[in-house]
Write an enzyme that holds these catalytic residues in place. Structure first.
Site, PDB file in Angstrom:
ATOM      1  N   SER A  35       1.328  -1.289  -0.168  1.00 22.46           N
ATOM      2  CA  SER A  35      -0.296   0.257  -0.395  1.00 22.46           C
ATOM      3  C   SER A  35       1.041   1.427   0.196  1.00 22.46           C
ATOM      4  CB  SER A  35      -0.863  -0.037   1.345  1.00 22.46           C
ATOM      5  OG  SER A  35      -1.942   1.142   0.635  1.00 22.46           O
ATOM      6  N   ASP A  65       1.851 -27.079 -26.943  1.00 18.17           N
ATOM      7  CA  ASP A  65       2.845 -27.002 -27.899  1.00 18.17           C
ATOM      8  C   ASP A  65       2.357 -26.009 -29.033  1.00 18.17           C
ATOM      9  OD1 ASP A  65       1.108 -28.154 -29.900  1.00 18.17           O
ATOM     10  OD2 ASP A  65       2.976 -29.832 -30.521  1.00 18.17           O
ATOM     11  N   ALA A 115       5.191 -39.822 -25.141  1.00 21.62           N
ATOM     12  CA  ALA A 115       5.606 -38.843 -23.415  1.00 21.62           C
ATOM     13  C   ALA A 115       5.574 -37.726 -24.206  1.00 21.62           C
ATOM     14  CB  ALA A 115       6.712 -39.436 -23.814  1.00 21.62           C
ATOM     15  N   ARG A 129      16.177 -44.808 -33.928  1.00 26.19           N
ATOM     16  CA  ARG A 129      15.624 -45.445 -34.744  1.00 26.19           C
ATOM     17  C   ARG A 129      15.281 -44.054 -35.611  1.00 26.19           C
ATOM     18  NH1 ARG A 129      11.878 -41.572 -33.286  1.00 26.19           N
ATOM     19  NH2 ARG A 129      10.095 -41.470 -35.031  1.00 26.19           N
ATOM     20  N   SER A 177      14.537 -40.905 -37.498  1.00 27.52           N
ATOM     21  CA  SER A 177      13.326 -39.758 -37.185  1.00 27.52           C
ATOM     22  C   SER A 177      11.966 -39.909 -38.247  1.00 27.52           C
ATOM     23  CB  SER A 177      13.727 -38.296 -36.844  1.00 27.52           C
ATOM     24  OG  SER A 177      13.250 -37.454 -37.310  1.00 27.52           O
ATOM     25  N   GLY A 178      11.113 -39.703 -38.531  1.00 24.77           N
ATOM     26  CA  GLY A 178      10.271 -39.621 -39.557  1.00 24.77           C
ATOM     27  C   GLY A 178      10.700 -37.518 -39.523  1.00 24.77           C
ATOM     28  N   ARG A 214      17.919 -41.639 -34.331  1.00 21.54           N
ATOM     29  CA  ARG A 214      17.500 -40.822 -32.573  1.00 21.54           C
ATOM     30  C   ARG A 214      17.496 -42.262 -31.843  1.00 21.54           C
ATOM     31  NH1 ARG A 214      15.804 -36.020 -33.090  1.00 21.54           N
ATOM     32  NH2 ARG A 214      13.039 -35.529 -34.114  1.00 21.54           N
TER      33      ARG A 214
END
Ligand code: 16G
Ligand code: MG
Length: 481
Positions: free
Chosen positions: A96, A185, A291, A441, A443-444, A450
């Site tokens: 205040s 996202d 995930a 794997r 990546s797509g 990855r």
């Protein structure tokens, strides 16, 4: 107060060291805001002997530099107050007319007046508690005397505002760290939650898609089991709902163990919503999540038609029974969640509703299981050296996986055996990385391979990921050509 609430109070207290030092002025105590009882975070001040904090005419005020810790204690106060009067409580961070270096907190009751005066002594006592144990003891004693049911209590709402003092910003931030935060996202088709446990740490605790999936799965499973309980109605209760959980190779190992332990049917697909969605659609109720936060719940038309009929039967014969309520809840979920491929906002709504139904804080939810430490790296095509341990490979399509990418790198020949040997799988006796799991794997979405690794410690996960990235280099990098 239950065990979880006590331990939450005790553990959170250590994260907020109390102000110390001779410069303290004698009256101070502060605010903090919590959204629900389960969110109480406390700080315990080892006050300089002789320094007594006291609730003044309009809350607590002091030099802003010492307010962080006490912020939590007023949050604690606000929660039982809101429970007691079954209404919203307001906290206003302001000093205040005081000098600009001061700040403080006012507590407002829903009547629009200040905190009821008969609660001021408790506010004083609470803010002057010596240590975590004393604080917990004071709260337990107070809520018992006031007959405030906090164990299993539903969430309460506390509104927080601040004036334009620059110190207010950090005080609000200090309060915010105790909230559950949701992050979507860019195109809002992914959702994760997080907690910022400590202001001094720049780390967050991620509550990822695996945990969202677990929360949804627990809730649906519980409603289905209530619904299937015998009830004397001349209807059709023999329908066995097929509940299926769908994941990729990426869920944390701890989440896989947890879902297995719940006795749920879990299947795996390659990475990518289109695979998960397709698989989940084969169930009466299919819950899928990656995930990384992509996911939803699918209900078959056939099951929904049965459920609607069953709900009507229950409403006719046993309106308000637990079976009737469970049926209504499942129907409500099917209407709330967007069964399209990605609508993170409907995901947020469902998380919030379920947490409220369970009376859970985000901490309670996060404690369903503890993630194993993990590391993800990328090995990139022709020389993108952006991160440590990145590996140049000639052609990422040379890696072909099978078994929903969970373990197998089928080509190039020998690479999976080398990864297994590194992880310790091929050694029947010694396991090189306890609880180690690693796969690669292509990546797509990027021109990279990855590498995912997890193990019982962060160092082990890092080291496993690094070793496997080296293997990728040996098999596919320039050295191999
Ligand atoms: C895309 C996918 C997502 C997957 C990610 C994997 C959709 C809508 N999104 O973002 O499901 O997790 O790719 O990326 O299908 P990566 O193959 O580069 O690891
Ligand atoms: Mg997206």
């Amino acid at each position: 107060m239950n065990k979880d609430q006590r331990s939450l109070l005790l553990s959170s207290s250590s994260r907020f060291p109390p102000p110390q030092g001779p410069h303290f002025s004698p009256s101070r105590i502060f605010p903090f805001l919590s959204t629900e009882f389960g969110f109480w975070f406390v700080n315990f001040e080892m006050l300089t002997p002789g320094v007594k904090l006291s609730y003044g005419t309009a809350g607590f005020r002091a030099d802003a530099s010492i307010l962080q810790s006490t912020l939590y204690r007023v949050g604690i106060l606000a929660a039982p107050r809101a429970l007691k009067i079954q209404s919203v409580i307001g906290l206003m961070i302001t000093a205040s007319h005081n000098k600009v270096s001061d700040n403080g907190v006012k507590v407002a009751d829903p009547s629009g007046g200040m905190l009821s005066q008969d609660w001021e002594p408790f506010a004083d006592t609470l803010t002057n508690a010596r240590d975590p144990q004393q604080l917990v003891h004071l709260i337990a004693e107070f809520v018992e005397n006031e007959k405030i049911a906090v164990d299993g209590a539903k969430s309460v709402e506390i509104l927080l505002a601040r004036d334009t003092r620059s110190s207010g910003e950090s005080l609000v931030e200090a309060a915010k760290q105790l909230f559950r935060c949701a992050s979507l996202d860019g195109d809002a088709d992914r959702l994760v939650y997080f907690i910022v446990p400590s202001r001094s740490s720049n780390k967050i605790e991620l509550v990822d898609g695996d945990k969202i999936l677990s929360l949804f799965a627990i809730f649906i499973k519980e409603q289905l089991s209530i619904l299937s309980k015998e009830i004397d109605v001349n209807g059709n209760n023999d329908y066995q709902c097929r509940l299926g959980i769908v994941q990729t190779a990426y869920p944390n190992g701890a989440s896989m163990d947890y879902l297995k332990q719940l006795g749920l049917e879990v299947t795996f697909t390659p990475t990518g919503v289109k695979y998960l969605h397709e698989k989940a659609a084969k169930y009466d109720i299919g819950i899928y999540f990656e995930a990384n936060g992509h996911g939803t719940i699918l209900f078959s038309e056939h099951y929904l038609r049965w459920l609607e009929t069953r709900t009507t039967e229950l409403a006719d014969a046993f309106k308000g029974s637990e079976q009737h309520k469970a049926a209504l809840r499942i129907l409500a979920v099917s209407e709330l969640i967007n069964q399209a491929v990605g609508d993170a906002l409907s995901g947020v709504l469902l998380v919030e509703v379920i947490l409220k139904h369970m009376g859970w804080s985000i901490q309670r939810w996060n404690e369903l299981y503890q993630d194993l430490p993990s590391r993800q790296l990328k090995a990139s095509f022709l020389g993108h050296l952006s991160i440590l341990w990145s590996v140049k490979v000639m052609d990422r399509t040379a890696v072909v996986t099978e078994n929903a990418e969970t373990v197998a790198a089928v080509t190039p020949p020998g690479i999976q055996e080398a990864i297994d040997a590194e992880t310790g799988f091929s050694l029947l006796i010694a396991v090189k990385y306890p609880r180690g799991r690693c796969f690669i794997r292509p990546s797509g979405t990027e021109d990279v391979i990855r590498v995912y690794a997890e193990a019982s410690t962060q160092n082990a996960a890092d080291s496993l990921a690094k070793s496997v990235a080296k293997l990728v280099d040996q098999f596919l990098g320039f050295g191999s050509s």
